[in-house]
Design a protein around this motif. Structure first.
Motif, PDB file in Angstrom:
ATOM      1  N   TYR A 195       0.848  -1.191   0.000  1.00  0.00           N
ATOM      2  CA  TYR A 195       0.000   0.000   0.000  1.00  0.00           C
ATOM      3  C   TYR A 195       0.883   1.240   0.000  1.00  0.00           C
ATOM      4  N   ARG A 196       0.418   2.300  -0.637  1.00  0.00           N
ATOM      5  CA  ARG A 196       1.186   3.536  -0.723  1.00  0.00           C
ATOM      6  C   ARG A 196       1.450   4.160   0.647  1.00  0.00           C
ATOM      7  N   THR A 197       0.477   4.085   1.551  1.00  0.00           N
ATOM      8  CA  THR A 197       0.645   4.665   2.887  1.00  0.00           C
ATOM      9  C   THR A 197       0.359   3.600   3.939  1.00  0.00           C
ATOM     10  N   PRO A 198       0.884   3.801   5.156  1.00  0.00           N
ATOM     11  CA  PRO A 198       0.646   2.803   6.202  1.00  0.00           C
ATOM     12  C   PRO A 198      -0.769   2.842   6.784  1.00  0.00           C
ATOM     13  N   GLY A 219       8.310   3.986   3.775  1.00  0.00           N
ATOM     14  CA  GLY A 219       7.044   4.381   4.378  1.00  0.00           C
ATOM     15  C   GLY A 219       5.827   3.648   3.860  1.00  0.00           C
ATOM     16  N   MET A 220       5.979   2.849   2.812  1.00  0.00           N
ATOM     17  CA  MET A 220       4.834   2.083   2.306  1.00  0.00           C
ATOM     18  C   MET A 220       4.513   0.937   3.263  1.00  0.00           C
ATOM     19  N   ILE A 230       6.350  -1.973   7.663  1.00  0.00           N
ATOM     20  CA  ILE A 230       6.613  -0.692   7.014  1.00  0.00           C
ATOM     21  C   ILE A 230       7.911  -0.807   6.217  1.00  0.00           C
ATOM     22  N   VAL A 231       7.897  -0.369   4.970  1.00  0.00           N
ATOM     23  CA  VAL A 231       9.111  -0.404   4.145  1.00  0.00           C
ATOM     24  C   VAL A 231      10.101   0.622   4.664  1.00  0.00           C
ATOM     25  N   LEU A 237      12.354  -5.395  -0.599  1.00  0.00           N
ATOM     26  CA  LEU A 237      11.826  -4.445   0.373  1.00  0.00           C
ATOM     27  C   LEU A 237      12.336  -4.844   1.752  1.00  0.00           C
ATOM     28  N   LEU A 238      13.121  -3.978   2.371  1.00  0.00           N
ATOM     29  CA  LEU A 238      13.570  -4.212   3.740  1.00  0.00           C
ATOM     30  C   LEU A 238      12.547  -3.543   4.646  1.00  0.00           C
ATOM     31  N   CYS A 239      11.945  -4.323   5.543  1.00  0.00           N
ATOM     32  CA  CYS A 239      10.778  -3.851   6.286  1.00  0.00           C
ATOM     33  C   CYS A 239      10.980  -3.914   7.795  1.00  0.00           C
ATOM     34  N   ASP A 240      10.248  -3.048   8.497  1.00  0.00           N
ATOM     35  CA  ASP A 240      10.299  -2.928   9.950  1.00  0.00           C
ATOM     36  C   ASP A 240       8.947  -3.227  10.575  1.00  0.00           C
ATOM     37  N   PHE A 241       9.000  -3.619  11.853  1.00  0.00           N
ATOM     38  CA  PHE A 241       7.840  -3.520  12.739  1.00  0.00           C
ATOM     39  C   PHE A 241       7.899  -2.127  13.350  1.00  0.00           C
TER      40      PHE A 241
END
Length: 164
Positions: A32-35, A116-117, A136-137, A151-155
């Motif tokens: 998604y473009r935004t969280p 931020g995606m 979140i990307v 895509l490296l992603c976070d909690f």
């Protein structure tokens, strides 16, 4: 050997690399473009209005925990704001299920991924605990093969289950 005598790569080398990734890409994800679940837009005539945040990319990916030496927590102004959790390799940038299959391969239809995606893991048969996981990307990177974004992603901090 895949490389030719010339300093360029043999044409078949690029396509051969795709097959092993197909075997590993067993998780269905949405990007998604935004969280947020709602996007806000400002119209000067009508003011603020909301619209549902629809996925910009849906498809298969390889989802792996990011526990190597490069994994870092996200910090902002000295405060930890996210835990570096997952590396997500898309099966193929063109295999976007939000786009008609006849348009797959058209460079105009490709999505640009960015920090931020929101990434949601819809289905993970190998590890059902990941179903519904929201990330979140932090970093969207390409290697020399532009068809395979990573895509490296976070909690988010305070979200130990990745469900917020």
């Amino acid at each position: 050997m895949a490389l030719s005598i010339e300093p360029n790569i043999h044409p078949l080398f690029v396509t051969l690399a795709h097959y092993p990734l197909e075997l590993l890409a067993n998780s269905k994800i949405s990007v998604y473009r935004t969280p947020d679940s709602v996007e806000h837009e400002w119209d000067p005539e009508h003011g603020l209005h909301n619209q549902e945040n629809l996925p910009i990319w849906v498809g298969w990916a390889n989802v792996t925990p990011n526990v190597d030496w490069r994994a870092r927590n996200r910090e902002w102004a000295g405060e930890v704001t996210g835990v570096h959790a997952y590396r997500i390799q898309l099966l193929h940038i063109d295999k976007n299920e939000t786009v008609n299959r006849q348009l797959w391969g058209d460079p105009e239809m490709r999505v640009s991924f960015a920090e931020g995606m929101r990434v949601v893991i819809n289905k993970s048969p190998a590890d059902p605990r990941q179903n519904g996981l929201k990330l979140i990307v932090r970093n969207a990177v390409f290697d020399s093969l532009p068809w395979q974004p990573t895509l490296l992603c976070d909690f988010e901090t305070g979200d130990t289950n990745g469900q917020n």
